[in-house]
Design a protein around this motif. Structure first.
Motif, PDB file in Angstrom:
ATOM      1  N   PHE A  57      30.900 -17.008  11.750  1.00 24.08           N
ATOM      2  CA  PHE A  57      30.061 -15.977  11.143  1.00 24.08           C
ATOM      3  C   PHE A  57      30.051 -14.724  12.001  1.00 24.08           C
ATOM      4  N   ASP A  58      29.931 -13.583  11.339  1.00 22.41           N
ATOM      5  CA  ASP A  58      29.644 -12.323  12.029  1.00 22.41           C
ATOM      6  C   ASP A  58      28.127 -12.245  12.140  1.00 22.41           C
ATOM      7  N   TRP A  59      27.618 -12.602  13.327  1.00 21.80           N
ATOM      8  CA  TRP A  59      26.188 -12.832  13.484  1.00 21.80           C
ATOM      9  C   TRP A  59      25.704 -12.098  14.730  1.00 21.80           C
ATOM     10  N   ASN A  60      25.031 -10.991  14.522  1.00 21.46           N
ATOM     11  CA  ASN A  60      24.427 -10.243  15.623  1.00 21.46           C
ATOM     12  C   ASN A  60      22.942 -10.550  15.655  1.00 21.46           C
ATOM     13  N   ALA A  61      22.436 -10.908  16.841  1.00 21.85           N
ATOM     14  CA  ALA A  61      21.038 -11.304  16.958  1.00 21.85           C
ATOM     15  C   ALA A  61      20.080 -10.171  16.629  1.00 21.85           C
ATOM     16  N   LEU A  62      20.517  -8.917  16.784  1.00 18.97           N
ATOM     17  CA  LEU A  62      19.661  -7.777  16.471  1.00 18.97           C
ATOM     18  C   LEU A  62      19.553  -7.532  14.970  1.00 18.97           C
ATOM     19  N   TYR A  63      20.517  -8.045  14.204  1.00 20.10           N
ATOM     20  CA  TYR A  63      20.511  -7.876  12.745  1.00 20.10           C
ATOM     21  C   TYR A  63      20.756  -9.235  12.098  1.00 20.10           C
ATOM     22  N   PRO A  64      19.798 -10.152  12.175  1.00 17.76           N
ATOM     23  CA  PRO A  64      20.023 -11.520  11.693  1.00 17.76           C
ATOM     24  C   PRO A  64      20.258 -11.598  10.191  1.00 17.76           C
ATOM     25  N   LYS A  65      19.707 -10.663   9.410  1.00 16.63           N
ATOM     26  CA  LYS A  65      19.881 -10.736   7.960  1.00 16.63           C
ATOM     27  C   LYS A  65      21.244 -10.229   7.512  1.00 16.63           C
ATOM     28  N   ALA A  66      21.966  -9.593   8.394  1.00 16.42           N
ATOM     29  CA  ALA A  66      23.275  -9.042   8.032  1.00 16.42           C
ATOM     30  C   ALA A  66      24.416  -9.997   8.352  1.00 16.42           C
ATOM     31  N   ARG A  67      24.109 -11.225   8.699  1.00 14.36           N
ATOM     32  CA  ARG A  67      25.184 -12.156   9.040  1.00 14.36           C
ATOM     33  C   ARG A  67      25.993 -12.508   7.802  1.00 14.36           C
ATOM     34  N   ARG A  68      27.271 -12.745   8.036  1.00 12.58           N
ATOM     35  CA  ARG A  68      28.173 -13.072   6.924  1.00 12.58           C
ATOM     36  C   ARG A  68      29.316 -13.936   7.451  1.00 12.58           C
ATOM     37  N   PHE A  69      29.884 -14.719   6.542  1.00 10.05           N
ATOM     38  CA  PHE A  69      30.980 -15.612   6.903  1.00 10.05           C
ATOM     39  C   PHE A  69      32.263 -14.798   7.048  1.00 10.05           C
ATOM     40  N   THR A  70      32.940 -14.973   8.203  1.00  9.45           N
ATOM     41  CA  THR A  70      34.176 -14.221   8.456  1.00  9.45           C
ATOM     42  C   THR A  70      35.372 -15.118   8.750  1.00  9.45           C
ATOM     43  N   GLY A  71      35.200 -16.415   8.668  1.00  6.92           N
ATOM     44  CA  GLY A  71      36.328 -17.311   8.913  1.00  6.92           C
ATOM     45  C   GLY A  71      36.754 -17.305  10.373  1.00  6.92           C
ATOM     46  N   LEU A  72      38.036 -17.060  10.593  1.00  8.75           N
ATOM     47  CA  LEU A  72      38.601 -17.100  11.942  1.00  8.75           C
ATOM     48  C   LEU A  72      38.648 -15.731  12.609  1.00  8.75           C
ATOM     49  N   ASP A  73      37.929 -14.753  12.071  1.00  9.42           N
ATOM     50  CA  ASP A  73      37.971 -13.403  12.645  1.00  9.42           C
ATOM     51  C   ASP A  73      37.471 -13.372  14.088  1.00  9.42           C
ATOM     52  N   ASN A  74      36.423 -14.137  14.387  1.00  9.39           N
ATOM     53  CA  ASN A  74      35.915 -14.147  15.757  1.00  9.39           C
ATOM     54  C   ASN A  74      36.941 -14.704  16.735  1.00  9.39           C
ATOM     55  N   TYR A  75      37.629 -15.766  16.332  1.00  6.51           N
ATOM     56  CA  TYR A  75      38.669 -16.324  17.193  1.00  6.51           C
ATOM     57  C   TYR A  75      39.833 -15.340  17.341  1.00  6.51           C
ATOM     58  N   ARG A  76      40.149 -14.649  16.262  1.00  7.07           N
ATOM     59  CA  ARG A  76      41.223 -13.654  16.324  1.00  7.07           C
ATOM     60  C   ARG A  76      40.853 -12.530  17.269  1.00  7.07           C
ATOM     61  N   GLN A  77      39.582 -12.130  17.247  1.00  7.81           N
ATOM     62  CA  GLN A  77      39.141 -11.066  18.147  1.00  7.81           C
ATOM     63  C   GLN A  77      39.138 -11.530  19.596  1.00  7.81           C
ATOM     64  N   VAL A  78      38.740 -12.782  19.828  1.00  6.69           N
ATOM     65  CA  VAL A  78      38.754 -13.308  21.193  1.00  6.69           C
ATOM     66  C   VAL A  78      40.167 -13.331  21.759  1.00  6.69           C
ATOM     67  N   LEU A  79      41.133 -13.714  20.934  1.00  8.78           N
ATOM     68  CA  LEU A  79      42.502 -13.862  21.407  1.00  8.78           C
ATOM     69  C   LEU A  79      43.271 -12.546  21.454  1.00  8.78           C
ATOM     70  N   THR A  80      42.812 -11.521  20.728  1.00  9.00           N
ATOM     71  CA  THR A  80      43.536 -10.248  20.699  1.00  9.00           C
ATOM     72  C   THR A  80      42.881  -9.167  21.550  1.00  9.00           C
ATOM     73  N   ALA A 282      34.039 -17.859  21.625  1.00  6.08           N
ATOM     74  CA  ALA A 282      34.511 -17.940  23.004  1.00  6.08           C
ATOM     75  C   ALA A 282      34.089 -19.262  23.646  1.00  6.08           C
ATOM     76  N   GLY A 283      32.877 -19.741  23.325  1.00  2.00           N
ATOM     77  CA  GLY A 283      32.428 -21.017  23.859  1.00  2.00           C
ATOM     78  C   GLY A 283      33.270 -22.183  23.379  1.00  2.00           C
ATOM     79  N   VAL A 284      33.670 -22.159  22.118  1.00  2.71           N
ATOM     80  CA  VAL A 284      34.549 -23.204  21.597  1.00  2.71           C
ATOM     81  C   VAL A 284      35.890 -23.168  22.320  1.00  2.71           C
ATOM     82  N   LEU A 285      36.376 -21.966  22.603  1.00  2.00           N
ATOM     83  CA  LEU A 285      37.634 -21.856  23.339  1.00  2.00           C
ATOM     84  C   LEU A 285      37.503 -22.386  24.764  1.00  2.00           C
TER      85      LEU A 285
END
Length: 312
Positions: A57-80, A282-285
């Motif tokens: 999820f794209d989940w920012n603690a400052l905007y909890p209602k704006a979270r949304r499912f992004t799939g593997l985007d977070n992992y892609r960002q960590v690796l790139t 990043a924690g999963v990695l």
């Protein structure tokens, strides 16, 4: 002649005692362990599953209602991302250096302590002490007592002999972190290898000495192959723990000067940037990296010993 008749004696029916099945006996022996298993699942596995879910999820603690499912985007960002890739490389480099140096130093100390001499118990206790110190306290000890350029012990000794006065943390930041971790983890490796040395077959060693084998030949052909599983165990446990190290990096360098490893990057993403999804990825990695590095270290050590046995 008179015929004698025998009166049949009534026998009591034999009762067959049913033995419990093997499956029932197995469950009876494992039942006391079930509470501990349930506790471990609740404490470790459920939080990991929650972390795995949040990482998608794209989940920012400052905007909890704006979270949304992004799939593997977070992992892609960590690796790139360049900074995150650098933290991954720093984690690998830090773990490999600390584990290898700690194993070599621990083996040398274990060989020394395996000999009988007066005061061996006291020396063994003193050598174990660094591993018993709280990690943050050990890092503070190295940062202020040893590394400080003005009143640190290292520069004090160099000043006494007329040497230079370097700023250890600024000049060699990653080496400074590695040295503190090696100092703390060498006793752990020493204990494992000392247990391996004391489990050797001493009759076999004495027979080799009678046959004229030198100390080096005994160490190479008898001691080292015997210590293989202990070296593998030390490398495995050391890799798992050091790849997750946070205390030394946070305390000595605060993640600066190119020393930010992946656990520190998780801390930055979660507590400073409030990016829950990115920090979870990043924690999963970190967990995956722990498994990969531990398996790699185990296979490398095993292959080295197989080559040594093949040569001999």
């Amino acid at each position: 002649m008179t015929a004698t008749t025998t009166t049949p004696v009534a026998t009591a029916p034999v009762r067959t005692v049913r033995q419990p099945s093997a499956r029932l006996r197995a469950w009876a022996t494992r039942a006391p362990l079930l509470p501990a298993l349930v506790f471990m699942i609740v404490v470790t596995q459920l939080p990991f599953v929650a972390t795995l879910v949040i990482s998608f999820f794209d989940w920012n603690a400052l905007y909890p209602k704006a979270r949304r499912f992004t799939g593997l985007d977070n992992y892609r960002q960590v690796l790139t991302d360049a900074d995150l890739r650098h933290s991954v490389w720093t984690t690998v480099l830090l773990t490999a250096a600390v584990v290898l140096v700690s194993l070599v130093a621990g083996l040398a100390l274990a060989l020394l302590l395996d000999r009988r001499f007066r005061g061996r118990g006291v020396v063994r206790t003193l050598l174990i002490a660094p591993f018993l110190i709280v990690p943050v306290a050990a890092a503070l000890l190295w940062k202020h007592v040893l590394y400080n350029p003005e009143y640190g012990l290292f520069n004090g000794l160099l000043h006494y002999v007329g040497g230079p006065q370097p700023d250890w943390i600024s000049d060699t930041p990653l080496l400074a972190v590695e040295a503190s971790l090696v100092w703390q983890w060498t006793p752990f490796m020493m204990l494992i290898l000392l247990a391996g040395l004391q489990s050797r077959d001493h009759e076999q060693i004495e027979a080799a000495r009678v046959d004229g084998a030198s100390d080096w030949q005994i160490f190479r052909h008898l001691t080292l192959p015997h210590l293989r599983r202990y070296l593998e165990l030390g490398a495995l446990l050391g890799s798992i723990y050091i790849v997750q190290n946070f205390d030394a990096v946070f305390t000595i360098t605060s993640g600066g000067l190119g020393t930010a490893n992946l656990p520190y990057t998780v801390y930055q993403s979660f507590y400073q940037a409030h990016e829950n999804g990115l920090a979870s990825a990043a924690g999963v990695l970190v967990v995956i990296g722990s498994i990969v590095i531990a398996t790699f270290a185990l296979r490398v050590v095993s292959s080295l010993f197989r080559e040594e046995v093949a040569r001999s």
